[in-house]
Enzyme design. Structure first.
Site, PDB file in Angstrom:
ATOM      1  N   ASN A 114       1.055   4.069  -8.827  1.00 14.96           N
ATOM      2  CA  ASN A 114       2.126   4.564  -7.946  1.00 14.96           C
ATOM      3  C   ASN A 114       2.687   3.351  -7.209  1.00 14.96           C
ATOM      4  O   ASN A 114       2.158   2.246  -7.333  1.00 14.96           O
ATOM      5  CB  ASN A 114       1.611   5.639  -6.979  1.00 14.96           C
ATOM      6  CG  ASN A 114       0.479   5.144  -6.111  1.00 14.96           C
ATOM      7  OD1 ASN A 114       0.633   4.206  -5.338  1.00 14.96           O
ATOM      8  ND2 ASN A 114      -0.695   5.751  -6.255  1.00 14.96           N
ATOM      9  N   ASP A 174      -5.199   5.841 -13.076  1.00 10.66           N
ATOM     10  CA  ASP A 174      -5.221   4.838 -12.001  1.00 10.66           C
ATOM     11  C   ASP A 174      -6.602   4.834 -11.322  1.00 10.66           C
ATOM     12  O   ASP A 174      -7.242   3.772 -11.162  1.00 10.66           O
ATOM     13  CB  ASP A 174      -4.107   5.201 -11.002  1.00 10.66           C
ATOM     14  CG  ASP A 174      -3.797   4.099 -10.004  1.00 10.66           C
ATOM     15  OD1 ASP A 174      -4.303   2.973 -10.171  1.00 10.66           O
ATOM     16  OD2 ASP A 174      -3.018   4.370  -9.066  1.00 10.66           O
ATOM     17  N   SER A 210       3.249   8.533 -16.837  1.00 13.96           N
ATOM     18  CA  SER A 210       4.025   9.614 -16.194  1.00 13.96           C
ATOM     19  C   SER A 210       3.792  11.025 -16.720  1.00 13.96           C
ATOM     20  O   SER A 210       4.339  11.975 -16.156  1.00 13.96           O
ATOM     21  CB  SER A 210       5.542   9.346 -16.249  1.00 13.96           C
ATOM     22  OG  SER A 210       5.930   8.433 -15.241  1.00 13.96           O
ATOM     23  N   GLY A 239       1.035  12.823 -16.801  1.00 14.84           N
ATOM     24  CA  GLY A 239      -0.030  13.571 -16.128  1.00 14.84           C
ATOM     25  C   GLY A 239       0.508  14.131 -14.820  1.00 14.84           C
ATOM     26  O   GLY A 239       1.406  14.981 -14.800  1.00 14.84           O
TER      27      GLY A 239
HETATM   28  N1  AR6 Z   1      -7.811   6.727 -20.217  1.00 12.07           N
HETATM   29  C1  AR6 Z   1      -6.621   7.022 -20.809  1.00 12.07           C
HETATM   30  N2  AR6 Z   1      -5.781   7.970 -20.350  1.00 12.07           N
HETATM   31  C2  AR6 Z   1      -6.149   8.638 -19.228  1.00 12.07           C
HETATM   32  C3  AR6 Z   1      -7.349   8.381 -18.532  1.00 12.07           C
HETATM   33  C4  AR6 Z   1      -8.212   7.378 -19.080  1.00 12.07           C
HETATM   34  N3  AR6 Z   1      -9.362   7.057 -18.499  1.00 12.07           N
HETATM   35  N4  AR6 Z   1      -7.408   9.216 -17.452  1.00 12.07           N
HETATM   36  C5  AR6 Z   1      -6.294   9.973 -17.484  1.00 12.07           C
HETATM   37  N5  AR6 Z   1      -5.539   9.637 -18.546  1.00 12.07           N
HETATM   38  P1  AR6 Z   1      -1.850  10.238 -14.808  1.00 12.07           P
HETATM   39  P2  AR6 Z   1       0.970   9.677 -14.114  1.00 12.07           P
HETATM   40  C6  AR6 Z   1      -4.249  10.186 -19.008  1.00 12.07           C
HETATM   41  O1  AR6 Z   1      -1.814  11.493 -14.025  1.00 12.07           O
HETATM   42  O2  AR6 Z   1       1.422  10.979 -14.666  1.00 12.07           O
HETATM   43  C7  AR6 Z   1      -2.141   8.624 -10.014  1.00 12.07           C
HETATM   44  O3  AR6 Z   1      -2.629   9.271  -8.880  1.00 12.07           O
HETATM   45  C8  AR6 Z   1      -3.834  11.546 -18.519  1.00 12.07           C
HETATM   46  O4  AR6 Z   1      -4.530  12.563 -19.222  1.00 12.07           O
HETATM   47  O5  AR6 Z   1      -3.036   9.354 -14.696  1.00 12.07           O
HETATM   48  O6  AR6 Z   1       1.758   8.444 -14.456  1.00 12.07           O
HETATM   49  C9  AR6 Z   1      -1.299   7.404  -9.680  1.00 12.07           C
HETATM   50  O7  AR6 Z   1      -1.797   6.718  -8.547  1.00 12.07           O
HETATM   51  C10 AR6 Z   1      -2.353  11.518 -18.888  1.00 12.07           C
HETATM   52  O8  AR6 Z   1      -2.179  11.796 -20.274  1.00 12.07           O
HETATM   53  O9  AR6 Z   1      -0.547   9.292 -14.489  1.00 12.07           O
HETATM   54  C11 AR6 Z   1       0.046   8.020  -9.419  1.00 12.07           C
HETATM   55  O10 AR6 Z   1       0.126   8.522  -8.107  1.00 12.07           O
HETATM   56  C12 AR6 Z   1      -1.965  10.039 -18.629  1.00 12.07           C
HETATM   57  O11 AR6 Z   1      -3.207   9.337 -18.560  1.00 12.07           O
HETATM   58  C13 AR6 Z   1       0.105   9.157 -10.418  1.00 12.07           C
HETATM   59  O12 AR6 Z   1      -1.247   9.504 -10.677  1.00 12.07           O
HETATM   60  C14 AR6 Z   1      -1.192   9.805 -17.345  1.00 12.07           C
HETATM   61  O13 AR6 Z   1      -1.648  10.668 -16.338  1.00 12.07           O
HETATM   62  C15 AR6 Z   1       0.741   8.718 -11.715  1.00 12.07           C
HETATM   63  O14 AR6 Z   1       0.925   9.839 -12.540  1.00 12.07           O
END
Ligand code: AR6
Length: 167
Positions: free
Chosen positions: A23, A33, A116, A118
């Site tokens: 973020n 993250d 983005s 998730g």
């Molecule tokens: N390895 C690979 N992919 C993963 C892992 C992992 N260990 N863990 C989750 N994913 P998101 P965003 C996937 O929500 O939508 C945070 O709080 C997950 O299943 O992590 O960009 C940041 O600080 C999904 O497919 O990221 C921001 O505030 C993908 O990673 C916000 O979330 C992205 O999900 C960013 O949201």
């Protein structure tokens, strides 16, 4: 093949750099993250504190600390707000700016999570082709990058990226 889609946990991937779906504070959060910060250890947060945040679509690089990578490239993806707020362009910028930084730092291999799609709610059917097209065109211009992996955390996400790669 230079560009692969795999199922897995990006914190376990060994390569030169991984991207972090961060973020704009760069101070950690949930999702990938949170997982990256937990696996890298507290030194990562200490370095992130010195960076002064990052704008959506831009990218900043840190060391990888306890992760099996040299660098983490942090990029805040766009929050999906219906699609009329430049979300698609911003997502493209995320991939492009991460790849540029990786190349500038001599990385030959880089892994991405699905930025983005998730917590930020970007629809996978739109995000996957943007990621795939952006990575493919960068690779054409940068033969020094030997390997890019899209690391998907679940089967559905993997299917979308595979379809985008085949299509
Ligand atoms: N390895 C690979 N992919 C993963 C892992 C992992 N260990 N863990 C989750 N994913 P998101 P965003 C996937 O929500 O939508 C945070 O709080 C997950 O299943 O992590 O960009 C940041 O600080 C999904 O497919 O990221 C921001 O505030 C993908 O990673 C916000 O979330 C992205 O999900 C960013 O949201």
């Amino acid at each position: 093949m230079k560009f692969k889609v795999i199922l897995g946990d990006i914190t376990k991937v060994t390569c030169d750099a991984i991207a972090n779906a961060a973020n704009t504070t760069l101070l950690g959060g949930g999702g990938v993250d949170g997982a990256i910060h937990r696996a890298a250890g507290p030194e990562l947060l200490s370095e992130c504190r010195t960076l002064g945040g990052c704008r959506t679509g831009e990218a900043k690089i840190t060391n990888g600390y306890r992760l099996p990578v040299k660098y983490v490239i942090h990029t805040p993806g766009p929050v999906w707000r219906g699609g009329s707020h430049q979300e698609e362009q911003q997502l493209k910028n995320c991939y492009e700016n991460c790849l540029k930084l990786a190349a500038e730092h001599g990385c030959k291999s880089i892994a991405f999570p699905s930025i983005s799609t998730g917590i930020y709610g970007f629809p996978l059917e739109k995000a996957a082709p943007i990621a795939v097209h952006t990575i493919r065109s960068f690779l054409k211009e940068h033969p020094e990058i030997e390997k890019v992996q899209m690391v998907c955390f679940d089967e559905i996400t993997k299917k979308y990226y595979e379809n985008a790669l085949d299509g």
